[in-house]
Scaffold this motif. Structure first.
Motif, PDB file in Angstrom:
ATOM      1  N   GLN A  60       1.398  33.809 -34.936  1.00 19.41           N
ATOM      2  CA  GLN A  60       1.881  33.107 -33.747  1.00 19.41           C
ATOM      3  C   GLN A  60       1.896  31.604 -33.976  1.00 19.41           C
ATOM      4  O   GLN A  60       2.822  30.912 -33.577  1.00 19.41           O
ATOM      5  N   ALA A 110       4.924  40.561 -32.048  1.00 19.03           N
ATOM      6  CA  ALA A 110       5.985  39.838 -31.377  1.00 19.03           C
ATOM      7  C   ALA A 110       6.657  40.639 -30.276  1.00 19.03           C
ATOM      8  O   ALA A 110       7.157  40.079 -29.317  1.00 19.03           O
ATOM      9  N   TYR A 143      10.509  44.214 -38.108  1.00 17.05           N
ATOM     10  CA  TYR A 143      10.316  42.810 -38.492  1.00 17.05           C
ATOM     11  C   TYR A 143       9.351  42.666 -39.664  1.00 17.05           C
ATOM     12  O   TYR A 143       9.526  41.797 -40.511  1.00 17.05           O
ATOM     13  N   ARG A 191      10.818  34.452 -36.188  1.00 21.86           N
ATOM     14  CA  ARG A 191       9.978  35.646 -36.315  1.00 21.86           C
ATOM     15  C   ARG A 191      10.102  36.262 -37.705  1.00 21.86           C
ATOM     16  O   ARG A 191       9.136  36.760 -38.261  1.00 21.86           O
ATOM     17  N   PHE A 200       4.821  30.744 -36.116  1.00 22.16           N
ATOM     18  CA  PHE A 200       6.029  30.912 -35.317  1.00 22.16           C
ATOM     19  C   PHE A 200       6.252  29.699 -34.417  1.00 22.16           C
ATOM     20  O   PHE A 200       7.361  29.156 -34.346  1.00 22.16           O
ATOM     21  N   ASN A 234       8.518  45.970 -34.036  1.00 24.19           N
ATOM     22  CA  ASN A 234       7.505  45.251 -34.819  1.00 24.19           C
ATOM     23  C   ASN A 234       7.537  45.682 -36.273  1.00 24.19           C
ATOM     24  O   ASN A 234       7.490  44.854 -37.184  1.00 24.19           O
TER      25      ASN A 234
END
Length: 164
Positions: free
Chosen positions: A28, A97, A107, A22, A31, A104
């Motif tokens: 996505q 995420a 991150y 992440r 990831f 969020n």
């Protein structure tokens, strides 16, 4: 990769792998690619594990190395994402995420750090000791406390919009 290996040697450490992937991805799709590649590399390198460290340390090391390698490849392909220290407007990243908006945002801020600083702060958030961090990153434990302190200050500035 056998199902048994995945369930006994990867799945118990999935949270570690997910957090690292992440921190180094912005969508996505990326990831999922990173996660799959990390799992594959753990499986491929299982015979190289000599029990000189914990399996979790091995998983961290492989996860970080794979993510850093994939990130370099992506940069070499001319794809760059956040080039400034400005926090993107309410997460312009394709994937959210976490349900918690603050997580969020954390991150997103972590992604603005250098690759090594990302690794350090992730290990810190996992409550690893400075010696464990040094073992995982194959570095000296003496300067890790200072670096972690500087990283935390930088994250505070990023999250509060005080980066110039």
């Amino acid at each position: 990769m056998s199902t048994d290996f995945y369930q006994t040697s990867i799945l118990p450490f999935a949270a570690i792998i997910i957090k690292i992937c992440r921190a180094y991805t912005h969508s996505q799709e990326d990831f999922e690619d990173y996660y799959q590649e990390v799992c594959l590399q753990i499986w491929r390198s299982k015979d190289n594990f000599r029990e000189q460290c914990n399996w979790s340390t091995w998983v961290y090391r492989i996860s970080l190395n794979v993510c850093l390698t994939l990130l370099k490849k992506k940069k070499n392909n001319g794809k760059t994402y956040f080039t400034s220290d400005v926090l993107p407007d309410v997460l312009t990243i394709e994937n959210r995420a976490f349900e918690d908006e603050h997580l969020n945002q954390l991150y997103v801020a972590i992604r603005l750090l250098s690759e090594v600083d990302r690794a350090l702060i992730l290990l810190y958030l996992e409550e690893k000791s400075y010696q464990e961090m040094a073992d995982i990153l194959d570095t000296n434990a003496n300067n890790i406390a200072v670096r972690v302190s500087r990283i935390k200050e930088r994250l505070k500035k990023i999250l509060h919009g005080k980066i110039n």
